[in-house]
Design a protein around this motif. Structure first.
Motif, mmCIF file in Angstrom:
data_model
loop_
_atom_site.group_PDB
_atom_site.id
_atom_site.type_symbol
_atom_site.label_atom_id
_atom_site.label_comp_id
_atom_site.label_asym_id
_atom_site.label_seq_id
_atom_site.Cartn_x
_atom_site.Cartn_y
_atom_site.Cartn_z
ATOM 1 N N ALA A 45 -7.397 3.297 -4.719
ATOM 2 C CA ALA A 45 -7.291 2.012 -4.167
ATOM 3 C C ALA A 45 -8.367 1.662 -3.095
ATOM 4 C CB ALA A 45 -5.819 1.911 -3.628
ATOM 5 N N ILE A 103 -6.562 -5.759 -2.800
ATOM 6 C CA ILE A 103 -6.432 -4.307 -3.227
ATOM 7 C C ILE A 103 -7.267 -4.423 -4.612
ATOM 8 C CG2 ILE A 103 -5.013 -2.436 -4.141
ATOM 9 C CD1 ILE A 103 -2.532 -4.176 -2.541
ATOM 10 N N THR A 161 -1.523 6.618 -6.245
ATOM 11 C CA THR A 161 -2.495 7.271 -5.681
ATOM 12 C C THR A 161 -2.492 8.962 -5.533
ATOM 13 O OG1 THR A 161 -2.009 6.941 -3.377
ATOM 14 C CG2 THR A 161 -3.567 5.227 -4.402
ATOM 15 N N LEU A 193 -8.032 -1.580 -7.515
ATOM 16 C CA LEU A 193 -7.484 -0.558 -7.977
ATOM 17 C C LEU A 193 -8.113 0.008 -9.187
ATOM 18 C CD1 LEU A 193 -4.799 1.443 -6.931
ATOM 19 C CD2 LEU A 193 -3.402 0.041 -8.715
ATOM 20 N N SER A 196 0.714 -1.322 0.181
ATOM 21 C CA SER A 196 0.071 -0.003 0.149
ATOM 22 C C SER A 196 0.754 1.167 -0.150
ATOM 23 C CB SER A 196 -0.926 0.090 1.296
ATOM 24 O OG SER A 196 -0.322 0.273 2.519
ATOM 25 N N SER A 227 -7.447 2.778 -12.459
ATOM 26 C CA SER A 227 -6.476 4.059 -12.877
ATOM 27 C C SER A 227 -7.124 5.383 -13.339
ATOM 28 C CB SER A 227 -5.714 3.426 -14.053
ATOM 29 O OG SER A 227 -6.603 3.403 -15.048
ATOM 30 N N LEU A 231 1.960 1.735 -3.567
ATOM 31 C CA LEU A 231 0.686 2.348 -4.262
ATOM 32 C C LEU A 231 0.556 3.789 -4.177
ATOM 33 C CD1 LEU A 231 -1.693 -0.670 -4.284
ATOM 34 C CD2 LEU A 231 -0.148 0.018 -5.976
ATOM 35 N N TRP A 234 -4.793 7.840 -9.300
ATOM 36 C CA TRP A 234 -5.350 6.163 -8.893
ATOM 37 C C TRP A 234 -6.070 6.148 -7.722
ATOM 38 C CZ3 TRP A 234 -2.950 1.687 -11.838
ATOM 39 C CH2 TRP A 234 -2.306 2.224 -12.910
#
Length: 215
Positions: A96, A110, A90, A112, A83, A114, A86, A94
């Motif tokens: 999540a 997760i 984000t 996700l 996370s 885009s 990621l 993005w």
């Protein structure tokens, strides 16, 4: 829900079970001591025997649940680490979701989305060793010996993708397996196996960015 939250709850439940079995096992051995030392009779000894076997079983169960709790804690750490990785996505738009409940398939680690509205489901695994694809299955290799995984991870994450596609009303969801501690030795250049992209923590972001560009 935050990354790793569900599996940390699982680790806590397993730890509580482990201590419960340990206390029960110790209590049985204390009872054996009282029966034999305190009463010194054949009936007391006869009662002590099943207490002994029950105590052994409960202490063994205690060790089992301590191991399972440790595995769950390891999995939670892996999800939290992914996370954090990621967050670089984000921060760029993005979105999540973590620990998304799916009937039959458990929780998706997760989910996700885009900026181009491409959807991904990521299953995070904290296993060690080298991941290989042999005999149409994923396995772990240590030195020259391969060991199959306890579950069919490819089938599971593909099932999550199909279930989420319906639940989230998406035309397609790309499934990924991310191994946080293992190395990969998969001959397929794209690291795509049976429709699932296999990555490590080091290659996850670049794989997602490549998939975003290609779609």
């Amino acid at each position: 829900m935050t990354a790793g939250e569900n599996i940390r709850k699982l680790a806590l439940r397993r730890t509580i079970k482990a201590y419960t079995y340990r206390i029960g096992g110790i209590a049985n051995f204390i009872l054996i001591f009282v029966l034999i030392i305190g009463f010194r009779s054949s009936s007391a000894i006869a009662l002590a025997l099943p207490c002994f076997f029950l105590g052994v079983v409960w202490l063994d169960q205690s060790q089992k649940f301590f191991r399972l709790a440790a595995y769950a804690e390891q999995g939670a750490i892996a999800e939290e680490e992914v996370s954090l990785l990621l967050s670089s996505l984000t921060d760029r738009g993005w979105k999540a979701e973590y620990n998304v409940k799916i009937p039959r398939w458990g929780d998706a680690d997760i989910f996700l989305i885009s900026p181009k509205n491409n959807a991904f489901v990521i299953d995070v695994k904290s296993h060690k060793g080298t991941v290989v694809f042999e005999n149409k299955k994923l396995a772990r290799r240590y030195e020259k010996q391969s060991y199959p995984f306890e579950k069919d991870f490819l089938k599971a994450v593909k099932g999550q993708a199909i279930a989420l596609k319906k639940a989230k009303k998406k035309t397609f969801i790309t499934p990924l397996l991310c191994f946080s501690q293992a190395n990969l030795n998969i001959q397929n250049k794209s690291k795509r196996v049976n429709g699932v992209f296999i990555t490590t923590s080091k290659t996850l972001i670049s794989t997602l960015e490549w998939l975003e560009r290609e779609n």
